[in-house]
Write an enzyme that holds these catalytic residues in place. Sequence first.
Site, PDB file in Angstrom:
ATOM      1  N   GLY A  22      60.463 114.575   6.933  1.00 54.32           N
ATOM      2  CA  GLY A  22      61.293 113.972   5.932  1.00 54.32           C
ATOM      3  C   GLY A  22      62.365 114.555   5.463  1.00 54.32           C
ATOM      4  N   HIS A  28      67.995 112.931  11.896  1.00 55.63           N
ATOM      5  CA  HIS A  28      66.717 112.164  11.782  1.00 55.63           C
ATOM      6  C   HIS A  28      66.955 110.957  12.177  1.00 55.63           C
ATOM      7  CE1 HIS A  28      65.366 115.083   8.956  1.00 55.63           C
ATOM      8  NE2 HIS A  28      64.521 115.382   9.633  1.00 55.63           N
TER       9      HIS A  28
END
Length: 275
Positions: A22, A28
Amino acid sequence: MQRICLEWRCRGLRTALVPTMGFFHAGHLSLMRWARANADRVVVSLFVNPTQFGPGEDLDAYPRDRGRDESLARGAGIDLLFSPLREAMYEQDHSTLITVEDLSGLLCGRSRPTHFRGVATVVAKLFNLCLPSVAVFGEKDWQQLTVVRRMVRDLNVPVHIQGLPIVREQDGLAMSSRNAYLTTEERAQAPAIFNGLLRIRDMVEEGETRGETLVEAYRTWIAGNAPLGRIDYVEIVSPTTLEPLPEIDGPAMIAVAVHLGRARLIDNLMLQGRT
Ligand code: AMP
């Protein structure tokens, strides 16, 4: 998760899994976009995995922003964000761990001796939960990618492992959730980590082949350009075995870990291609 993903698999759909902890950044998102373009279903896991943190490491402080992560992941067009609770992933008497011998003790493994055991274990669990055809990892965590590839090969796991290039800030700093820990002063010095890698690659291109000379040159570079930095390791290694190379005579990479304030930052650069 298993029920949903098994149903997809039975329908002949290819699932791509992007495992993450996260606090998303463009690194990402590049993995998610690749997954979107190369699979029928995209699952992103968001799990700050306790077994890959050692005692005294930043498990509790690890940056989190669930709302922002959700909207970024949605923007990347993913199908499912899987964020299991810790208690759901690890039973109280959880006792099975996967150790990828040799590779796990090198580089980051020297200062984080239980880290890759935690990584291999959680990645294997995520594979069993999500049944992906392909799993996507960033080359920033080159050792992690190598460990996962070895585990998949050794255990005959039916998944393709896709590595993708490091996404950097404009000034060269490798994007990392842990960059959030840097103070203004530390952030100003952080690009030296990557610029030093480029300097070493220049030396190799100019003909320097001695590992020790290159390592010393990197240390000197950091001392001069990021005086707040404290090197955990800098090594010239084989990109496949991760063993140190006294002399470059084939594929070679430089891998570093540098403490800068509260952050421990890693980076790497291929010095000579894989032949
Ligand atoms: P993390 O959330 O830090 O565990 O990272 C999740 C995935 O994103 C891992 O496969 C990382 O290698 C990858 N990743 C992290 N930072 C970058 C980056 N700057 N560029 C490319 N991939 C990255």
